[in-house]
Structure formats: structure tokens, C-alpha cells
Design a protein around this motif. Sequence first.
Motif, mmCIF file in Angstrom:
data_model
loop_
_atom_site.group_PDB
_atom_site.id
_atom_site.type_symbol
_atom_site.label_atom_id
_atom_site.label_comp_id
_atom_site.label_asym_id
_atom_site.label_seq_id
_atom_site.Cartn_x
_atom_site.Cartn_y
_atom_site.Cartn_z
ATOM 1 N N ILE A 1 52.551 15.179 13.343
ATOM 2 C CA ILE A 1 52.868 16.157 14.386
ATOM 3 C C ILE A 1 51.688 17.104 14.627
ATOM 4 O O ILE A 1 51.361 17.415 15.774
ATOM 5 C CB ILE A 1 54.143 16.938 13.989
ATOM 6 C CG1 ILE A 1 55.374 16.014 14.129
ATOM 7 C CG2 ILE A 1 54.309 18.198 14.826
ATOM 8 C CD1 ILE A 1 56.680 16.612 13.641
ATOM 9 N N ARG B 1 43.862 19.427 3.493
ATOM 10 C CA ARG B 1 43.281 19.727 2.183
ATOM 11 C C ARG B 1 42.110 18.829 1.838
ATOM 12 O O ARG B 1 41.405 19.070 0.870
ATOM 13 C CB ARG B 1 44.352 19.578 1.093
ATOM 14 C CG ARG B 1 45.428 20.627 1.153
ATOM 15 C CD ARG B 1 46.622 20.196 0.336
ATOM 16 N NE ARG B 1 47.226 18.980 0.895
ATOM 17 C CZ ARG B 1 48.311 18.392 0.420
ATOM 18 N NH1 ARG B 1 48.899 18.898 -0.642
ATOM 19 N NH2 ARG B 1 48.796 17.310 0.996
ATOM 20 N N ARG C 1 39.479 13.350 5.420
ATOM 21 C CA ARG C 1 40.566 13.151 6.392
ATOM 22 C C ARG C 1 40.398 14.108 7.575
ATOM 23 O O ARG C 1 40.634 13.744 8.730
ATOM 24 C CB ARG C 1 41.928 13.352 5.723
ATOM 25 C CG ARG C 1 42.367 12.174 4.850
ATOM 26 C CD ARG C 1 43.883 12.172 4.643
ATOM 27 N NE ARG C 1 44.351 13.266 3.812
ATOM 28 C CZ ARG C 1 44.498 13.210 2.483
ATOM 29 N NH1 ARG C 1 44.205 12.102 1.845
ATOM 30 N NH2 ARG C 1 44.953 14.241 1.806
ATOM 31 N N ASN D 1 51.899 24.446 10.767
ATOM 32 C CA ASN D 1 52.542 23.129 10.809
ATOM 33 C C ASN D 1 52.570 22.434 9.450
ATOM 34 O O ASN D 1 53.431 21.588 9.211
ATOM 35 C CB ASN D 1 51.792 22.264 11.843
ATOM 36 C CG ASN D 1 52.175 20.809 11.751
ATOM 37 O OD1 ASN D 1 53.229 20.410 12.244
ATOM 38 N ND2 ASN D 1 51.346 19.998 11.103
ATOM 39 N N TYR E 1 64.106 21.573 1.150
ATOM 40 C CA TYR E 1 63.458 21.543 2.469
ATOM 41 C C TYR E 1 64.261 22.382 3.475
ATOM 42 O O TYR E 1 63.691 23.199 4.215
ATOM 43 C CB TYR E 1 63.353 20.088 2.927
ATOM 44 C CG TYR E 1 62.669 19.878 4.267
ATOM 45 C CD1 TYR E 1 61.286 19.829 4.357
ATOM 46 C CD2 TYR E 1 63.415 19.710 5.432
ATOM 47 C CE1 TYR E 1 60.658 19.615 5.578
ATOM 48 C CE2 TYR E 1 62.799 19.496 6.656
ATOM 49 C CZ TYR E 1 61.416 19.450 6.721
ATOM 50 O OH TYR E 1 60.797 19.244 7.934
ATOM 51 N N GLY F 1 63.259 17.689 16.058
ATOM 52 C CA GLY F 1 64.285 16.807 15.509
ATOM 53 C C GLY F 1 63.610 15.751 14.662
ATOM 54 O O GLY F 1 62.742 16.068 13.843
ATOM 55 N N PHE G 1 61.120 12.620 14.085
ATOM 56 C CA PHE G 1 59.922 11.958 14.625
ATOM 57 C C PHE G 1 59.378 11.019 13.559
ATOM 58 O O PHE G 1 59.417 11.343 12.368
ATOM 59 C CB PHE G 1 58.873 13.011 15.020
ATOM 60 C CG PHE G 1 59.310 13.858 16.191
ATOM 61 C CD1 PHE G 1 58.832 13.601 17.470
ATOM 62 C CD2 PHE G 1 60.227 14.886 16.024
ATOM 63 C CE1 PHE G 1 59.251 14.355 18.557
ATOM 64 C CE2 PHE G 1 60.659 15.650 17.111
ATOM 65 C CZ PHE G 1 60.169 15.380 18.368
ATOM 66 N N THR H 1 56.887 9.935 11.456
ATOM 67 C CA THR H 1 55.591 10.263 10.856
ATOM 68 C C THR H 1 55.623 9.871 9.382
ATOM 69 O O THR H 1 56.654 9.443 8.869
ATOM 70 C CB THR H 1 55.309 11.781 10.947
ATOM 71 O OG1 THR H 1 56.287 12.454 10.144
ATOM 72 C CG2 THR H 1 55.368 12.291 12.375
ATOM 73 N N ASN I 1 58.370 11.133 7.205
ATOM 74 C CA ASN I 1 59.688 10.496 7.344
ATOM 75 C C ASN I 1 59.664 9.015 7.022
ATOM 76 O O ASN I 1 60.600 8.287 7.402
ATOM 77 C CB ASN I 1 60.203 10.691 8.779
ATOM 78 C CG ASN I 1 60.883 12.024 8.942
ATOM 79 O OD1 ASN I 1 61.332 12.596 7.965
ATOM 80 N ND2 ASN I 1 60.959 12.501 10.159
HETATM 81 P P1 NDP Z 1 52.878 14.583 7.727
HETATM 82 O O1 NDP Z 1 53.199 14.346 6.290
HETATM 83 O O2 NDP Z 1 52.612 13.404 8.601
HETATM 84 O O3 NDP Z 1 51.622 15.579 7.854
HETATM 85 C C1 NDP Z 1 51.545 16.722 7.062
HETATM 86 C C2 NDP Z 1 50.228 17.411 7.292
HETATM 87 O O4 NDP Z 1 50.189 18.591 6.482
HETATM 88 C C3 NDP Z 1 49.033 16.590 6.917
HETATM 89 O O5 NDP Z 1 48.014 16.825 7.866
HETATM 90 C C4 NDP Z 1 48.610 17.129 5.536
HETATM 91 O O6 NDP Z 1 47.238 16.939 5.350
HETATM 92 C C5 NDP Z 1 48.985 18.604 5.711
HETATM 93 N N1 NDP Z 1 49.261 19.359 4.492
HETATM 94 C C6 NDP Z 1 50.215 19.126 3.561
HETATM 95 N N2 NDP Z 1 50.186 20.053 2.605
HETATM 96 C C7 NDP Z 1 49.187 20.912 2.942
HETATM 97 C C8 NDP Z 1 48.652 22.099 2.350
HETATM 98 N N3 NDP Z 1 49.140 22.586 1.206
HETATM 99 N N4 NDP Z 1 47.632 22.726 2.972
HETATM 100 C C9 NDP Z 1 47.113 22.239 4.125
HETATM 101 N N5 NDP Z 1 47.585 21.132 4.739
HETATM 102 C C10 NDP Z 1 48.597 20.475 4.136
HETATM 103 O O7 NDP Z 1 54.093 15.466 8.286
HETATM 104 P P2 NDP Z 1 54.689 15.650 9.775
HETATM 105 O O8 NDP Z 1 53.619 15.541 10.781
HETATM 106 O O9 NDP Z 1 55.892 14.813 9.897
HETATM 107 O O10 NDP Z 1 55.218 17.155 9.670
HETATM 108 C C11 NDP Z 1 54.490 18.257 10.164
HETATM 109 C C12 NDP Z 1 55.426 19.472 10.184
HETATM 110 O O11 NDP Z 1 56.546 19.183 11.021
HETATM 111 C C13 NDP Z 1 56.004 19.835 8.813
HETATM 112 O O12 NDP Z 1 56.106 21.234 8.705
HETATM 113 C C14 NDP Z 1 57.388 19.214 8.848
HETATM 114 O O13 NDP Z 1 58.293 19.859 7.993
HETATM 115 C C15 NDP Z 1 57.749 19.423 10.310
HETATM 116 N N6 NDP Z 1 58.800 18.565 10.812
HETATM 117 C C16 NDP Z 1 58.625 17.200 10.879
HETATM 118 C C17 NDP Z 1 59.625 16.416 11.405
HETATM 119 C C18 NDP Z 1 59.487 14.935 11.567
HETATM 120 O O14 NDP Z 1 60.425 14.305 12.065
HETATM 121 N N7 NDP Z 1 58.373 14.332 11.179
HETATM 122 C C19 NDP Z 1 60.893 16.988 11.870
HETATM 123 C C20 NDP Z 1 60.969 18.418 11.744
HETATM 124 C C21 NDP Z 1 59.949 19.164 11.245
HETATM 125 P P3 NDP Z 1 46.562 16.667 3.896
HETATM 126 O O15 NDP Z 1 47.547 15.845 3.099
HETATM 127 O O16 NDP Z 1 45.291 15.953 4.214
HETATM 128 O O17 NDP Z 1 46.340 18.007 3.317
#
Ligand code: NDP
Length: 254
Positions: A21, A41, A45, A93, A158, A189, A191, A193, A196
Motif C-alpha cells: 500500500i 528499514r 529495498r 503507513n 492488530y 478494507g 487488499f 499485499t 495479507n
Molecule cells: P506490507 O507488509 O506489504 O508493507 C509494509 C511496509 O512497512 C513495508 O514497506 C515495510 O518495509 C515497512 N515496515 C514494516 N515495519 C517497519 C518499521 N518498523 N519501520 C519502517 N518501515 C517498516 O503491508 P501493507 O502494504 O499491506 O500495509 C501497509 C499499511 O496498511 C499497514 O499499516 C497495514 O496495517 C495497513 N492496512 C493494510 C491492509 C491490507 O489489506 N493490506 C488493510 C488495512 C490496513 P521493510 O520491511 O523494508 O522495512
Amino acid sequence: MIDSFRLNGRRALITGSVRGIGLALARGLAQAGAQVVLNGRDTERAQGACALLRDEGLDVDYSVFDVTDHAAVAKAIDALELRLGPLDILINNAGLQHRQALQDVSADDWHRVMSTNLDGVFNVSKAVARHMITRRHGKIINIGSVQSELARRSIAPYAASKGAVRMLTRGMCADWAGLGLQINALAPGYFQTELNHALVNDPAFCEWLLQRTPAGRWGNVEELCGAAVFLASSASNFVNGQTLFVDGGLTSVV
Ligand code: NDP
């Protein structure tokens, strides 16, 4: 596009934006005219995601830090403002999921979820808002979830973290709206990724989701960009403390 929705001349930081996202929102905001700073992090990447968007002709940069580290975040934000200039938009995010029956969740896993999903929002918002407040201008968008409103079996930490993000959004509004900032939450909602992965590969869950969601489908990450651009732009200057659900109607029906 109506001018008030354009983001030209604005600089946005999106945490956790090397994939999923966050990456989609980065592309959306950059396409709307913003310079976007990616974050994650892992340097490789982050560089990879940056190169991908630059190849698309978009104005992006990156900053590597862990949102859970309060001191490191403050240092990174100060360095970023010095290097690139003022941040106008922050999207919190970065987030993670942990699926387990609540009675079996370890204290470590509980804190891991809370420190990323909730402390992370506090850490980065505080560091960025201190600069925004001096300029009396800034937009903060916190990524919540349908779990900001609804619980579901096996994801209680969560849901607790995302419910708290909704209230933290209102708390930021209470303290910062009068100082020129607009702070809102965007609540997706379901998505497809990496977060999930387990659900996408579970046929019973997919069948349940398609029936449970009025739109009858998963969301596409690009479908979050319209709401994000709105909340990041001057089109939303009098919208504050709200949570906007982008969920195909899921939270509106039983
Ligand atoms: P992903 O797991 O695909 O991506 C997560 C991202 O967060 C990565 O870029 C990861 O990068 C980064 N990340 C994780 N921990 C840290 C940290 N401590 N510091 C910095 N970066 C961090 O998740 P999504 O894209 O699915 O989710 C993104 C957001 O959307 C989240 O907050 C999630 O809760 C929310 N969300 C998602 C939904 C979905 O359906 N997918 C639905 C509702 C909400 P890296 O590991 O390289 O650090």
C-alpha cells in the motif's frame, strides 16, 4: 484535476513505502505532483523502490529508518528536512500483522505489533509535526484499517493497535488542528499485499470476504490513492480528525 487536489510543490514522506500500500500511495502522490520520500528499514529495498518510481519519471527520494526507534526517527526527520527541505505531508503507513489466538500471544509479539503500528505513528508524527507546527502548515494521514472499527478472530493485537490509531488521529487533531495542521486517518478494507499473504492463500477466507464485502471483491491498492490525494491536498483543508474508510462498503453493513 481540479487545482486544489494538485500536490505540485509539496513534499511527502510515506513510512513503510518500499512495497504494498505504501508504494502505491507513493506512486499516487507523486503522480499528483508531489516529491515523495520513501521509507523502510532496509537500504537495498528502499533503493529498489526508488529506482522503480524514478524509471516511471516520478520525483522520489528515500530515507531509511525504523519507525519504532524514537531517537533514530527524530534524527532522520531533522536530517531529511535539512537535505531536501520542508515536509508538507506525512503518511504513517508502516505496519505489520500478527495472527494468533489472543490467549497464545506472547508479550514480545504484542509489543512488536504495538511498537510498529502505534508507537511508530507517534514517533514519526511527533518528529514531523514539530517542524510543521513552526510553519503552521502540514497534513498527516494515518493508515488505519477496518480493524480500527471491527475486531476479527485471531488478530486482537492488530485490532487494538488500529483502534488506537483512530483515537490518536483524533488526539492529534485536538492538539494540532489549531496550529495549522490537518490530521486524518485512511482506513483500508482488504487488499492483496504481502501483509495479507496468509488470507490471499486461504480459499475459505476469500469466499467469506467476497460475500462480506458489499462490493464483492478485494480492493486494488491503486484505489486508495484518490482518498490519499484528497487528504494530502488543500481540497481537504477543513477536514480534520476523521477516519475515511476505503473498504468497498465493508464497515457499513453487517
Ligand atoms: P506490507 O507488509 O506489504 O508493507 C509494509 C511496509 O512497512 C513495508 O514497506 C515495510 O518495509 C515497512 N515496515 C514494516 N515495519 C517497519 C518499521 N518498523 N519501520 C519502517 N518501515 C517498516 O503491508 P501493507 O502494504 O499491506 O500495509 C501497509 C499499511 O496498511 C499497514 O499499516 C497495514 O496495517 C495497513 N492496512 C493494510 C491492509 C491490507 O489489506 N493490506 C488493510 C488495512 C490496513 P521493510 O520491511 O523494508 O522495512
